[in-house]
Design a protein around this motif. Structure first.
Motif, PDB file in Angstrom:
ATOM      1  N   UNK A 175      43.486  49.658 101.871  1.00 43.97           N
ATOM      2  CA  UNK A 175      43.874  48.275 101.806  1.00 43.97           C
ATOM      3  C   UNK A 175      45.230  48.021 100.990  1.00 43.97           C
ATOM      4  N   UNK A 176      46.041  47.123 101.566  1.00 45.59           N
ATOM      5  CA  UNK A 176      47.304  46.886 100.841  1.00 45.59           C
ATOM      6  C   UNK A 176      46.936  46.145  99.286  1.00 45.59           C
ATOM      7  N   UNK A 177      47.976  46.587  98.682  1.00 47.83           N
ATOM      8  CA  UNK A 177      48.080  46.685  97.049  1.00 47.83           C
ATOM      9  C   UNK A 177      49.324  45.850  96.655  1.00 47.83           C
ATOM     10  N   UNK A 193      43.512  40.440 106.492  1.00 49.66           N
ATOM     11  CA  UNK A 193      44.060  41.467 107.325  1.00 49.66           C
ATOM     12  C   UNK A 193      44.665  42.674 106.599  1.00 49.66           C
ATOM     13  N   UNK A 194      45.093  43.604 107.361  1.00 51.96           N
ATOM     14  CA  UNK A 194      45.966  44.699 106.676  1.00 51.96           C
ATOM     15  C   UNK A 194      47.417  44.159 106.719  1.00 51.96           C
ATOM     16  N   UNK A 195      48.303  44.842 105.978  1.00 53.41           N
ATOM     17  CA  UNK A 195      49.760  44.429 105.898  1.00 53.41           C
ATOM     18  C   UNK A 195      50.601  45.585 106.453  1.00 53.41           C
ATOM     19  N   UNK A 196      51.288  45.152 107.521  1.00 56.08           N
ATOM     20  CA  UNK A 196      52.258  46.190 108.046  1.00 56.08           C
ATOM     21  C   UNK A 196      53.704  45.804 107.396  1.00 56.08           C
ATOM     22  N   UNK A 197      54.483  46.659 106.947  1.00 57.68           N
ATOM     23  CA  UNK A 197      55.855  46.445 106.382  1.00 57.68           C
ATOM     24  C   UNK A 197      56.671  47.011 107.675  1.00 57.68           C
ATOM     25  N   UNK A 198      57.544  45.701 108.039  1.00 62.00           N
ATOM     26  CA  UNK A 198      58.428  46.208 109.180  1.00 62.00           C
ATOM     27  C   UNK A 198      59.945  46.026 108.646  1.00 62.00           C
ATOM     28  N   UNK A 199      60.482  47.239 108.444  1.00 62.09           N
ATOM     29  CA  UNK A 199      61.813  47.159 107.592  1.00 62.09           C
ATOM     30  C   UNK A 199      62.949  47.391 108.706  1.00 62.09           C
ATOM     31  N   UNK A 200      63.711  46.660 108.701  1.00 65.13           N
ATOM     32  CA  UNK A 200      64.948  46.655 109.526  1.00 65.13           C
ATOM     33  C   UNK A 200      66.140  47.010 108.803  1.00 65.13           C
ATOM     34  N   UNK A 201      66.813  47.960 109.143  1.00 61.95           N
ATOM     35  CA  UNK A 201      67.919  48.564 108.233  1.00 61.95           C
ATOM     36  C   UNK A 201      69.213  48.417 108.941  1.00 61.95           C
ATOM     37  N   UNK A 202      70.198  48.475 108.149  1.00 57.61           N
ATOM     38  CA  UNK A 202      71.459  48.197 108.487  1.00 57.61           C
ATOM     39  C   UNK A 202      71.929  46.958 108.946  1.00 57.61           C
ATOM     40  N   UNK A 229      47.597  43.361 116.215  1.00 52.85           N
ATOM     41  CA  UNK A 229      46.440  42.768 115.968  1.00 52.85           C
ATOM     42  C   UNK A 229      45.787  43.540 114.750  1.00 52.85           C
ATOM     43  N   UNK A 230      45.119  42.578 114.036  1.00 53.51           N
ATOM     44  CA  UNK A 230      44.552  43.024 112.731  1.00 53.51           C
ATOM     45  C   UNK A 230      45.362  43.097 111.516  1.00 53.51           C
ATOM     46  N   UNK A 231      46.697  42.835 111.698  1.00 61.41           N
ATOM     47  CA  UNK A 231      47.941  42.777 110.687  1.00 61.41           C
ATOM     48  C   UNK A 231      48.466  41.530 110.469  1.00 61.41           C
ATOM     49  N   UNK A 283      51.650  48.784  98.035  1.00 60.74           N
ATOM     50  CA  UNK A 283      51.059  49.731  98.854  1.00 60.74           C
ATOM     51  C   UNK A 283      51.039  48.989 100.194  1.00 60.74           C
ATOM     52  N   UNK A 284      51.168  49.461 101.585  1.00 60.06           N
ATOM     53  CA  UNK A 284      50.964  48.945 102.725  1.00 60.06           C
ATOM     54  C   UNK A 284      50.216  49.643 103.599  1.00 60.06           C
ATOM     55  N   UNK A 285      49.553  49.038 104.438  1.00 55.65           N
ATOM     56  CA  UNK A 285      48.608  49.649 105.408  1.00 55.65           C
ATOM     57  C   UNK A 285      49.309  50.465 106.361  1.00 55.65           C
ATOM     58  N   UNK A 286      50.497  50.019 106.688  1.00 54.99           N
ATOM     59  CA  UNK A 286      51.515  50.826 107.741  1.00 54.99           C
ATOM     60  C   UNK A 286      52.950  50.619 107.369  1.00 54.99           C
ATOM     61  N   UNK A 287      53.835  51.269 107.770  1.00 57.94           N
ATOM     62  CA  UNK A 287      55.229  50.934 107.438  1.00 57.94           C
ATOM     63  C   UNK A 287      55.989  51.270 108.744  1.00 57.94           C
ATOM     64  N   UNK A 288      56.816  50.630 109.335  1.00 58.75           N
ATOM     65  CA  UNK A 288      57.694  51.054 110.376  1.00 58.75           C
ATOM     66  C   UNK A 288      59.290  50.573 110.164  1.00 58.75           C
TER      67      UNK A 288
END
Ligand code: SF4
Lengths: 482, 208
Positions: A1-3, A164-173, A198-200, A274-279
């Protein structure tokens, strides 16, 4: 889990207890209501002989059914009048502020909350409307809820939720010319799918996001829901604080601003969260995105070919074939040149002052194509007044646009603003579902506001970068509030 | 604020059946969008499945809900993925107000099942064959009772037919223990609500 994320911190601060059913009970900092989903909840409350627990933390507006042309009362549509009266009576009984059209503050619920300075970092915000995710732009936790949940909030000032879980969506540039937050979110949904979230809950981060103005961050968070996420947010920063400072609430209460700022700063996600997912997405590579189908994930860059259904994931192929038949497009072609009948600049995704400014720059000195019906529906009365004061209304009207009163309008076509037959609409809204804009054979192409303006002028889906070759300000993000 | 509402526990439901055949029946069919333009759920029962129940000239079709033998049915028997599509709570509300107390099916859309739970309506699943057999039986015995035991997860009907059923664990606990009404659950925590609010910096005088 995220923290250590903003989501964890704000959740914990609002957690009243864990309920016997396993959900967390959260305190609600702001409850927004509108005419379509609230009346039933008030009835349920009455049936139980209960009262509104926190009218002081509740705010009402009227947007979904309100007409955008003749607004004299009673409204021509009896059902709309009845819904309006129900909202007025409920607000009055409970002592809830209602931003009706006589106040000069009326508008789409997700435009007025921020405008009033009530959408703030670190609040929990709920509304019976899926696009409540918009308010996450300020670093609030904002969720759309169902009618029984509205009853819960009215009755108790709290809500039962699963974490829910946390997903970091990183948009660079750095985003290119004419590439906006709308294009970023359409690209995210295109890559991850409408059920990818779903779930995030999504945390949007990275230089391209930090560079967005508040209107852009709202467009981005707004469509988290189309990506399947329960909510989306951006960590608050100087851009957020500067915007808040200019709202009436904080100009009238400057001490509050100073008092709350440390709290806002304290809720930002930790550097080592801490994230559950990173894109990660390279924002510099993006171009304006338009949809070719009937779900928001069916999008494509303006110069890219529409995909063959067989090139998509297997479970998406049948839907893609149906969509291409409905829209009338062929794989291998681009969307450029696809004829449009209607141009709709409006909705809680893209009807704020910077959106209207950007579109006005494209329209200035040009004229709407003779086969196109073009509408500007500002997100709120304040946006409308500000745009008028800058002369933007004249720019649109002189170009042949209709300039309407604020409301949801053709975003969901619950009033008279609807597509007719198989009309094609270039739309700055958020959903291109079959029938969404009022006609079951109607066709919607989602795009950013300056692209809508471009389509209105040329009568077809157009790469707006070609229209404004010597004006590189089309895609810029003026750091203004409204 | 009134005293808290007593939330009934739902351990079993029985009544006559209403068979509704077909997979993927979405909420737009259950309650068409044009009926959402209302201020209360009260009258929604009459609009349940409206476009299936009436033809273009508003003449009643032979839809099961129009047939007199099912008039008093309380247990709806459906096939797979029932309630998919838009999340509108109007859908279970319309069914409940038509008279439905429980739904048995092969499978349900998640949001729909959640919305049913918030109304205390169990959504009970059983195998595809068992469902079809039950639908056949209801058609032959429209006045026969079906008993759904939520706690034991069984469905019984006729002389002595009993089939294994499944109730999602969270749902079963909520129904059986009478904790499916979140308003009632949360209302009892008044003290804790006030404590939480008092620690939030932005909660203060007036609108904050
Ligand atoms: S503008 Fe559209 S998406 Fe936004 S609240 Fe209104 S109907 Fe919903």
């Amino acid at each position: 889990m995220s923290e250590g994320t903003l989501y964890d911190t704000v959740w914990d601060a609002h957690r009243v207890t864990t309920l016997p059913n396993g959900q967390d009970q959260l305190f609600v900092g702001l409850h927004l209501i509108h005419e379509v989903t609230s009346p039933q909840a008030f009835s349920m409350l009455n049936e139980r002989g209960m009262e509104v627990a926190r009218p002081d933390l509740t705010l009402g507006t009227v947007d979904h059914i309100v007409p955008t042309d003749d607004r004299s009362r009673p409204y021509a549509d009896d059902a709309a009048e009845e819904m309006m009266q129900a909202l007025e009576a409920n607000a009055e009984d409970a002592g809830i502020d209602l931003l009706d059209p006589t106040t000069g503050n009326q508008g789409i619920v997700h435009v007025v909350g921020p405008e009033q300075g009530l959408t703030q970092p670190g609040k929990t915000i709920v509304c019976g409307d899926s696009h409540t995710a918009t308010h996450g732009a300020f670093g609030a936790l904002a969720f759309g809820i169902g009618t029984s949940q509205i009853r819960d909030v009215l009755a108790t000032g709290t809500i039962a939720m699963d974490k829910k879980a946390v997903r970091k969506v990183e948009v660079t540039g750095e985003l290119g010319v004419a590439v906006t937050a709308k294009d970023v979110i359409l690209e995210i949904i295109r890559r991850l799918g409408t059920d990818g979230g779903v779930g995030y809950v999504y945390e949007y981060a990275g230089e391209a996001i930090e560079a967005l103005d508040m209107a852009g961050r709202m467009s981005l968070c707004n469509m988290s829901i189309e990506g399947g996420a329960r909510a989306g947010y951006v960590n608050p920063d100087e851009t957020t604080y500067e915007w808040l400072k200019t709202t009436e609430y904080f100009t009238e209460n400057p001490d509050e601003f100073d008092r709350l700022r440390p709290y806002w700063e304290s809720i930002r996600s930790n550097a080592d969260a801490e994230y559950d997912d990173v894109i990660t997405i390279d924002g510099g590579e993006l171009e304006p995105v338009v949809t070719w189908g009937t779900t928001p994930e069916q999008g494509v860059g303006i110069t890219e070919p529409i995909p063959k259904p067989t090139a998509l994931q297997e479970d998406k192929q049948a839907r893609a074939r149906d969509a291409q038949t409905h829209i009338g497009v062929e794989p291998g072609e681009t969307m450029e040149g696809y004829a449009v009948d209607v141009a709709f600049l409006g909705s809680c995704t893209n009807a704020r002052l910077p959106d209207i400014r950007r579109a006005a720059r494209v329209v200035e000195g040009k004229h709407v194509h003779e086969d196109v019906r073009a509408l500007v529906v500002p997100g709120s009365q304040r946006v409308s007044a500000a745009a008028e004061a800058e002369g933007l209304r004249d720019v649109f009207v002189n170009a042949g646009f209709e300039w309407r009163e604020p409301g949801c309008s053709m975003c969901l076509a619950m009033n008279d603003d609807q597509l007719v037959g198989d009309e094609v609409c270039a739309s700055s809204s958020n959903r291109n579902f079959v029938g969404r804009q009022g006609s079951s054979s109607g066709r919607t192409v989602l795009m950013n506001p300056s692209m809508v303006a471009g389509a209105a002028i040329t009568g077809e889906v157009t790469d707006v970068r070609d229209l404004s070759t010597d004006d590189d300000t089309v895609g810029s993000q003026p750091g203004v509030s409204a | 604020m009134s005293d808290s509402v007593a939330v009934p526990s739902v351990t079993d439901v029985s009544g006559t059946g209403l068979p509704l055949r077909g997979n993927d029946i979405d909420t737009d069919q259950i309650i068409p969008a044009r009926f959402l333009k209302v201020v209360t759920f009260d009258g929604l029962g009459q609009f349940a499945f409206f476009d299936q129940r009436y033809d273009e000239k508003d003449n009643p079709t032979d839809h099961p809900m129009n047939q007199p033998q099912y008039e008093n049915a309380t247990v709806l028997v459906v096939n797979s993925n029932f309630g998919c599509g838009s999340s509108r709570e109007h859908a279970p509300q319309a069914l409940m107000r038509w008279g439905i107390d429980a739904i048995i099916g092969e499978s349900f859309a998640e949001i729909f099942a959640g919305n049913c739970l918030s109304l205390g309506i169990p959504t009970v699943t059983a195998s595809a064959e068992a469902i079809v057999a039950l639908q056949d039986w209801v058609e032959a015995h429209p006045t026969g009772d079906i008993s759904v035991d939520i706690e034991e997860e069984t469905i019984s009907y006729g002389e002595s037919t009993a089939i294994d059923a499944t109730v999602d664990e969270g749902q079963r606990k909520a129904l059986v223990e009478g904790i499916w009404d979140t308003t009632a659950l949360m209302q009892s925590n008044q003290q804790a609500i006030e404590t939480t609010a008092s620690e939030l910096p932005y909660i203060g005088g007036g609108k904050s």
